[in-house]
Structures are given as structure tokens and as C-alpha cells.
Design a protein around this motif. Structure first.
Motif, PDB file in Angstrom:
ATOM      1  N   MET A   1     -14.907 -11.374  -5.303  1.00 28.35           N
ATOM      2  CA  MET A   1     -15.672 -10.867  -4.186  1.00 28.35           C
ATOM      3  C   MET A   1     -16.928 -10.179  -4.710  1.00 28.35           C
ATOM      4  O   MET A   1     -16.822  -9.225  -5.470  1.00 28.35           O
ATOM      5  N   PRO A   2     -18.106 -10.645  -4.336  1.00 26.90           N
ATOM      6  CA  PRO A   2     -19.324 -10.049  -4.869  1.00 26.90           C
ATOM      7  C   PRO A   2     -19.511  -8.626  -4.379  1.00 26.90           C
ATOM      8  O   PRO A   2     -19.087  -8.281  -3.273  1.00 26.90           O
ATOM      9  N   ALA A  30      -5.934   1.808   0.749  1.00 24.53           N
ATOM     10  CA  ALA A  30      -6.560   0.689   1.474  1.00 24.53           C
ATOM     11  C   ALA A  30      -5.489  -0.142   2.174  1.00 24.53           C
ATOM     12  O   ALA A  30      -4.293   0.083   1.987  1.00 24.53           O
ATOM     13  N   ASP A  31      -5.921  -1.116   2.966  1.00 23.52           N
ATOM     14  CA  ASP A  31      -5.023  -2.113   3.569  1.00 23.52           C
ATOM     15  C   ASP A  31      -3.853  -1.447   4.307  1.00 23.52           C
ATOM     16  O   ASP A  31      -2.671  -1.773   4.054  1.00 23.52           O
ATOM     17  N   PRO A  32      -4.114  -0.527   5.221  1.00 22.68           N
ATOM     18  CA  PRO A  32      -3.019   0.266   5.794  1.00 22.68           C
ATOM     19  C   PRO A  32      -2.153  -0.517   6.779  1.00 22.68           C
ATOM     20  O   PRO A  32      -2.643  -1.041   7.773  1.00 22.68           O
ATOM     21  N   ALA A  63      -7.159  -3.882  -9.134  1.00 27.96           N
ATOM     22  CA  ALA A  63      -6.149  -3.922 -10.207  1.00 27.96           C
ATOM     23  C   ALA A  63      -4.993  -2.961  -9.935  1.00 27.96           C
ATOM     24  O   ALA A  63      -4.434  -2.363 -10.860  1.00 27.96           O
ATOM     25  N   MET A  64      -4.613  -2.824  -8.691  1.00 31.45           N
ATOM     26  CA  MET A  64      -3.641  -1.798  -8.308  1.00 31.45           C
ATOM     27  C   MET A  64      -2.276  -1.989  -8.971  1.00 31.45           C
ATOM     28  O   MET A  64      -1.829  -3.118  -9.171  1.00 31.45           O
ATOM     29  N   GLU A  65      -1.611  -0.845  -9.260  1.00 32.46           N
ATOM     30  CA  GLU A  65      -0.351  -0.876 -10.034  1.00 32.46           C
ATOM     31  C   GLU A  65       0.856  -0.334  -9.279  1.00 32.46           C
ATOM     32  O   GLU A  65       1.990  -0.502  -9.716  1.00 32.46           O
ATOM     33  N   MET A  98      -0.984  -5.254  -7.403  1.00 35.22           N
ATOM     34  CA  MET A  98      -0.124  -4.932  -6.249  1.00 35.22           C
ATOM     35  C   MET A  98      -1.039  -4.772  -5.038  1.00 35.22           C
ATOM     36  O   MET A  98      -1.580  -3.695  -4.793  1.00 35.22           O
ATOM     37  N   TRP A  99      -1.246  -5.850  -4.294  1.00 32.49           N
ATOM     38  CA  TRP A  99      -2.190  -5.856  -3.179  1.00 32.49           C
ATOM     39  C   TRP A  99      -1.493  -5.437  -1.877  1.00 32.49           C
ATOM     40  O   TRP A  99      -0.395  -4.906  -1.901  1.00 32.49           O
ATOM     41  N   ALA A 100      -2.130  -5.745  -0.759  1.00 32.15           N
ATOM     42  CA  ALA A 100      -1.753  -5.167   0.537  1.00 32.15           C
ATOM     43  C   ALA A 100      -0.279  -5.357   0.904  1.00 32.15           C
ATOM     44  O   ALA A 100       0.182  -6.497   1.047  1.00 32.15           O
ATOM     45  N   PRO A 101       0.454  -4.260   1.104  1.00 35.17           N
ATOM     46  CA  PRO A 101       1.882  -4.350   1.445  1.00 35.17           C
ATOM     47  C   PRO A 101       2.141  -4.171   2.948  1.00 35.17           C
ATOM     48  O   PRO A 101       1.228  -3.866   3.724  1.00 35.17           O
ATOM     49  N   SER A 149       0.697 -16.701  -2.124  1.00 30.19           N
ATOM     50  CA  SER A 149      -0.514 -16.033  -1.656  1.00 30.19           C
ATOM     51  C   SER A 149      -0.249 -14.528  -1.422  1.00 30.19           C
ATOM     52  O   SER A 149       0.610 -13.948  -2.106  1.00 30.19           O
ATOM     53  N   ILE A 150      -0.954 -13.924  -0.465  1.00 30.98           N
ATOM     54  CA  ILE A 150      -1.021 -12.449  -0.394  1.00 30.98           C
ATOM     55  C   ILE A 150      -0.828 -11.943   1.040  1.00 30.98           C
ATOM     56  O   ILE A 150      -0.640 -12.711   1.970  1.00 30.98           O
ATOM     57  N   ASP A 151      -0.928 -10.623   1.164  1.00 35.05           N
ATOM     58  CA  ASP A 151      -1.057  -9.920   2.450  1.00 35.05           C
ATOM     59  C   ASP A 151       0.092 -10.175   3.431  1.00 35.05           C
ATOM     60  O   ASP A 151      -0.126 -10.613   4.576  1.00 35.05           O
ATOM     61  N   PRO A 152       1.339  -9.876   3.034  1.00 38.18           N
ATOM     62  CA  PRO A 152       2.441 -10.001   3.985  1.00 38.18           C
ATOM     63  C   PRO A 152       2.333  -8.974   5.113  1.00 38.18           C
ATOM     64  O   PRO A 152       1.968  -7.815   4.880  1.00 38.18           O
ATOM     65  N   GLU A 238      -7.936 -13.528   5.465  1.00 36.26           N
ATOM     66  CA  GLU A 238      -6.809 -12.761   4.899  1.00 36.26           C
ATOM     67  C   GLU A 238      -6.435 -11.667   5.905  1.00 36.26           C
ATOM     68  O   GLU A 238      -6.959 -11.615   7.005  1.00 36.26           O
ATOM     69  N   ALA A 239      -5.519 -10.757   5.500  1.00 35.05           N
ATOM     70  CA  ALA A 239      -5.187  -9.558   6.284  1.00 35.05           C
ATOM     71  C   ALA A 239      -4.542  -9.873   7.640  1.00 35.05           C
ATOM     72  O   ALA A 239      -4.971  -9.375   8.689  1.00 35.05           O
ATOM     73  N   SER A 240      -3.482 -10.666   7.622  1.00 32.38           N
ATOM     74  CA  SER A 240      -2.753 -10.961   8.872  1.00 32.38           C
ATOM     75  C   SER A 240      -2.131  -9.691   9.453  1.00 32.38           C
ATOM     76  O   SER A 240      -1.624  -8.835   8.712  1.00 32.38           O
ATOM     77  N   TRP A 286     -16.732  -4.471   0.669  1.00 34.30           N
ATOM     78  CA  TRP A 286     -16.633  -5.903   0.977  1.00 34.30           C
ATOM     79  C   TRP A 286     -15.453  -6.219   1.890  1.00 34.30           C
ATOM     80  O   TRP A 286     -15.555  -7.017   2.816  1.00 34.30           O
ATOM     81  N   THR A 287     -14.310  -5.594   1.640  1.00 35.98           N
ATOM     82  CA  THR A 287     -13.100  -5.984   2.372  1.00 35.98           C
ATOM     83  C   THR A 287     -12.992  -5.252   3.710  1.00 35.98           C
ATOM     84  O   THR A 287     -13.487  -4.138   3.873  1.00 35.98           O
ATOM     85  N   ASN A 288     -12.314  -5.898   4.648  1.00 34.13           N
ATOM     86  CA  ASN A 288     -11.977  -5.261   5.917  1.00 34.13           C
ATOM     87  C   ASN A 288     -10.511  -5.626   6.169  1.00 34.13           C
ATOM     88  O   ASN A 288     -10.145  -6.809   6.106  1.00 34.13           O
ATOM     89  N   TYR A 303      -7.447   1.302   9.461  1.00 37.76           N
ATOM     90  CA  TYR A 303      -8.376   0.455   8.713  1.00 37.76           C
ATOM     91  C   TYR A 303      -8.820   1.211   7.467  1.00 37.76           C
ATOM     92  O   TYR A 303      -8.284   2.283   7.158  1.00 37.76           O
ATOM     93  N   HIS A 304      -9.752   0.651   6.734  1.00 33.82           N
ATOM     94  CA  HIS A 304     -10.248   1.363   5.557  1.00 33.82           C
ATOM     95  C   HIS A 304     -11.752   1.152   5.417  1.00 33.82           C
ATOM     96  O   HIS A 304     -12.319   0.240   6.042  1.00 33.82           O
ATOM     97  N   ASP A 305     -12.390   2.003   4.634  1.00 32.56           N
ATOM     98  CA  ASP A 305     -13.753   1.699   4.190  1.00 32.56           C
ATOM     99  C   ASP A 305     -13.990   2.363   2.837  1.00 32.56           C
ATOM    100  O   ASP A 305     -13.128   3.083   2.323  1.00 32.56           O
ATOM    101  N   LEU A 315     -12.606   0.934  -4.215  1.00 30.01           N
ATOM    102  CA  LEU A 315     -12.114   2.313  -4.054  1.00 30.01           C
ATOM    103  C   LEU A 315     -12.281   2.695  -2.592  1.00 30.01           C
ATOM    104  O   LEU A 315     -13.336   3.153  -2.162  1.00 30.01           O
ATOM    105  N   ARG A 316     -11.224   2.453  -1.826  1.00 28.95           N
ATOM    106  CA  ARG A 316     -11.310   2.546  -0.372  1.00 28.95           C
ATOM    107  C   ARG A 316     -10.449   3.697   0.164  1.00 28.95           C
ATOM    108  O   ARG A 316      -9.615   4.244  -0.563  1.00 28.95           O
ATOM    109  N   SER A 317     -10.665   4.040   1.418  1.00 27.09           N
ATOM    110  CA  SER A 317      -9.909   5.137   2.042  1.00 27.09           C
ATOM    111  C   SER A 317      -9.424   4.703   3.407  1.00 27.09           C
ATOM    112  O   SER A 317     -10.192   4.148   4.215  1.00 27.09           O
TER     113      SER A 317
HETATM  114  O1  FUB Z   1      -6.520  -4.785  -1.505  1.00 24.05           O
HETATM  115  C1  FUB Z   1      -6.633  -6.027  -2.161  1.00 24.05           C
HETATM  116  C2  FUB Z   1      -7.052  -7.089  -1.186  1.00 24.05           C
HETATM  117  O2  FUB Z   1      -8.286  -6.720  -0.597  1.00 24.05           O
HETATM  118  C3  FUB Z   1      -6.126  -7.262  -0.007  1.00 24.05           C
HETATM  119  O3  FUB Z   1      -4.938  -7.936  -0.314  1.00 24.05           O
HETATM  120  C4  FUB Z   1      -7.038  -7.955   0.905  1.00 24.05           C
HETATM  121  O4  FUB Z   1      -6.590  -8.058   2.221  1.00 24.05           O
HETATM  122  C5  FUB Z   1      -8.286  -7.114   0.778  1.00 24.05           C
HETATM  123  O5  FUB Z   1      -8.231  -5.967   1.572  1.00 24.05           O
END
Ligand code: FUB
Length: 339
Positions: A1-2, A30-32, A63-65, A98-101, A149-152, A238-240, A286-288, A303-305, A315-317
Motif C-alpha cells: 500500500m503506497p 486499528a481495524d476495530p 507487522a503486528m505481533e 497478525m492483521w484484523a481480528p 486471505s484476511i479480515d475475518p 477488504e474489511a468485511s 491509507w486503510t479504512n 473505525y480508525h485513522d 500507526l492507527r487509532s
Molecule cells: O491492519 C492490517 C490490514 O490493514 C487489515 O487487515 C486491513 O483491513 C487494513 O485495515
């Protein structure tokens, strides 16, 4: 993501105009995914961290852990950070990212669903369980069979059945799947072709497997035509998330590179879903990514920004704002910064 060009942004002014403030400031989140368990709001976010990994279109810098669970009595009340709920080192099959849970509850047990990359770099989705909504959670030794893939996002229907929605293109790898099989050679469809759809599956009674083959869902326009891959303002990225309102199924999602949270409405958990409009306009970063939850008869958007980090996209909140369903069944658009 640029990375976005952010030199021109006056963050002090922007933070004054933000319609809501970060729920916590001592860590980046992020990704609440928000749920009401036992009358309290629990939020299952990603835990963003600093990294030296260079930015790329695959989101390697995300790079979340680990995960922290946040909770509060009501929107606006004091927020509790319950500490580390699950760390990647305690997930046998997972290596990194460890992305969006999301989370779910059934018969006395809480389940945390999360995507992570295996050692070979392929994303899968795992599950961990706890007897407390705030964890700590114990991970299953293997990822969920046939997950990818991601974002369950896990939705509980009125009949008690749980469905998982998932998928994300680009860094989320969904473009590499056709008929649920991975190949590096599969890419995003051409602009005039049907867009890739989000994925869904009914969960098994024990909440740890898919109870059926994964399905690809269809999002159509006002004429019933499938959204096309070139329709970046409306196609699924993404982000279902799924919520039910007055008997209708509201599937909401991010459009990724056009940065909207949109929604589409259907008559059952599998759709098809008809595109209806925008829930949330682009935020700083970049992400929403969002969730929608009802608490004491009112609806909220979580949501986050990236305004607290002054525009650092990884680095989102997490924030919360009221969400309104209008009498015609549409959702009032939310503009995250006032004029
Ligand atoms: O937080 C990492 C990724 O960024 C998420 O899995 C996506 O939905 C985007 O928010």
C-alpha cells in the motif's frame, strides 16, 4: 500500500475537526471489531507497532505481533486495555502479521478469529478461545481448514448460526485464489470483468471449522449487474462486516485504494447484496476499516485513522461515532472531519 503524501496536512487543525478522538492513546490500534458481551462493549482491534520494514503495496509494514482487547461501559466512557490477549509466538501455525481480528461468543466460550501469515508467507485464518471476553485466548494448533486471505468477521444470526466473512485483495492475497485454490499466476480480474467477491462460510457447531465449502459472495449494482473489477469506488477490497437491521443483511466493506467504507444490502446471509452507498468517507491514512454495532438501542460505527501518529499509515487509532439508519433503509454517510 503506497504511503499518502501528507506534507500538506495540518494535523493540529485536522485533529480539532475530527468528529471523534482515539479511544486509547498509549498504544496504536486499528481495524476495530466491536461486540456487546454481557452489556459491555468489547473491541477487538489490531495492535499497530513501529517497524523498519519498508512500505510496499503488500502492506509488509503492517507487522503486528499480538492483540489487545479494549472494553468500555458505553461509548464515551473510560476505556480499559486488557493487555496482551494473544501473541503470535503462541500460535503454532503462524509466523507474522497478525492483521484484523474479530470475536464471537457461544455457550460460555469466547472465540477470537485472526489472520496471520504462515512461514511460507501465505495468509490463513486461525481461532483461539477463552472463558473471558478479554482473554487471554488459547490458539488452536492449526489454522481453520480451507481458510485463506484476511479480515475475518463473524456474524451471529437471530437463529444462533455463526457465519464468517473474509477476504482482502493486494496484501490480503485474495487475487491469487480461483475456486478457493491459490496460484501466484492468478491476478485481479481485468477492469471490465466481474470483481472478486468477499468470501463466507457457516461455522461448525464448535466454532472452530467451516461447516460447508467456502462461498464467493456477489455484490451487484442498482440494475442487478455484478460490480466490475474496474469500479474501484464500489468494488470489494477488504474489511468485511455484517450487521442485521430490520430483517435485512447489511454487508459493509472497504474499497481499499479509493478509501471508502461502503455497504450493500441483501435478504439472507449469503446475498446477493445490492450496493447502496457510502458509510464512511476516507480517513487520514491509507486503510479504512470498521465495524458496526448496536448498544442500548443506538447504532455506532467503530473505525480508525492515522491522525494521532500524524499520518503514519500503519500507526492507527480506533475511534467511535454514532451511525444512523434512515427511514428508507439507507445509512447516513459519515464524514470523519467536519468542515
Ligand atoms: O491492519 C492490517 C490490514 O490493514 C487489515 O487487515 C486491513 O483491513 C487494513 O485495515
Amino acid at each position: 500500500m503506497p504511503e499518502d503524501p501528507i506534507d500538506h496536512i495540518d494535523f493540529d487543525d485536522l485533529n480539532r475537526r475530527a468528529i471523534s478522538q482515539p479511544l486509547v492513546k498509549h498504544i496504536y490500534t486499528a481495524d476495530p471489531s466491536a461486540h456487546v458481551f454481557d452489556g459491555r462493549i468489547y473491541i477487538y482491534p489490531s495492535h499497530d507497532i513501529e517497524t523498519d520494514i519498508p512500505f510496499d503495496d503488500l502492506g509488509s509494514h503492517f507487522a503486528m505481533e499480538d492483540y489487545h482487547v479494549l472494553s468500555m461501559d458505553s461509548p464515551g466512557a473510560e476505556v480499559t486495555d486488557h493487555g496482551v490477549a494473544l501473541h503470535v509466538k503462541d500460535v503454532p501455525w503462524a509466523k507474522q502479521q497478525m492483521w484484523a481480528p474479530d470475536a464471537a461468543f457461544k455457550e460460555g466460550t469466547y472465540y477470537l478469529y485472526f489472520p496471520a501469515k504462515r512461514a511460507d508467507g501465505i495468509f490463513q485464518i486461525g481461532v483461539a478461545s477463552s472463558n473471558s471476553p478479554s482473554g487471554p485466548f488459547t490458539a488452536e494448533p492449526e489454522a481453520i481448514k480451507c481458510s485463506y486471505s484476511i479480515d475475518p468477521a463473524v456474524f451471529c444470526d437471530d437463529d444462533g448460526k455463526h457465519y464468517m466473512y473474509f477476504g482482502g485483495i493486494w496484501g490480503g492475497q485474495l487475487q491469487h485464489y480461483r475456486d478457493h485454490k491459490y496460484s501466484e499466476e492468478n491476478l485481479e480480474p481485468l477492469p471490465h470483468e466481474k470483481a472478486l467477491g468477499p468470501r463466507a462460510a457457516l461455522l461448525s457447531d464448535d466454532m472452530k471449522e467451516f461447516a460447508e465449502p467456502v462461498r464467493e459472495l456477489l455484490i451487484v449494482d442498482e440494475n442487478g449487474e455484478p460490480l466490475l473489477a474496474g469500479d474501484h469506488d464500489r468494488r470489494f477490497f477488504e474489511a468485511s462486516w455484517m450487521h442485521k437491521y430490520e430483517g435485512k443483511y447489511y454487508f459493509s466493506y472497504s474499497t481499499g485504494d479509493t478509501h471508502f467504507i461502503c455497504y450493500a444490502v441483501g435478504d439472507n446471509p449469503y446475498g446477493p447484496f445490492t450496493y447502496k452507498g457510502i458509510v464512511l468517507h476516507p480517513v487520514v491514512g491509507w486503510t479504512n476499516h470498521h465495524s458496526i454495532a448496536e448498544f442500548e438501542g443506538s447504532w455506532y460505527l467503530f473505525y480508525h485513522d492515522s491522525s494521532l501518529s500524524r499520518g503514519v499509515t500503519h500507526l492507527r487509532s480506533v475511534k467511535v461515532a454514532p451511525l444512523k439508519h434512515l427511514s428508507d433503509g439507507t445509512i447516513e454517510e459519515i464524514i470523519p472531519y467536519s468542515a
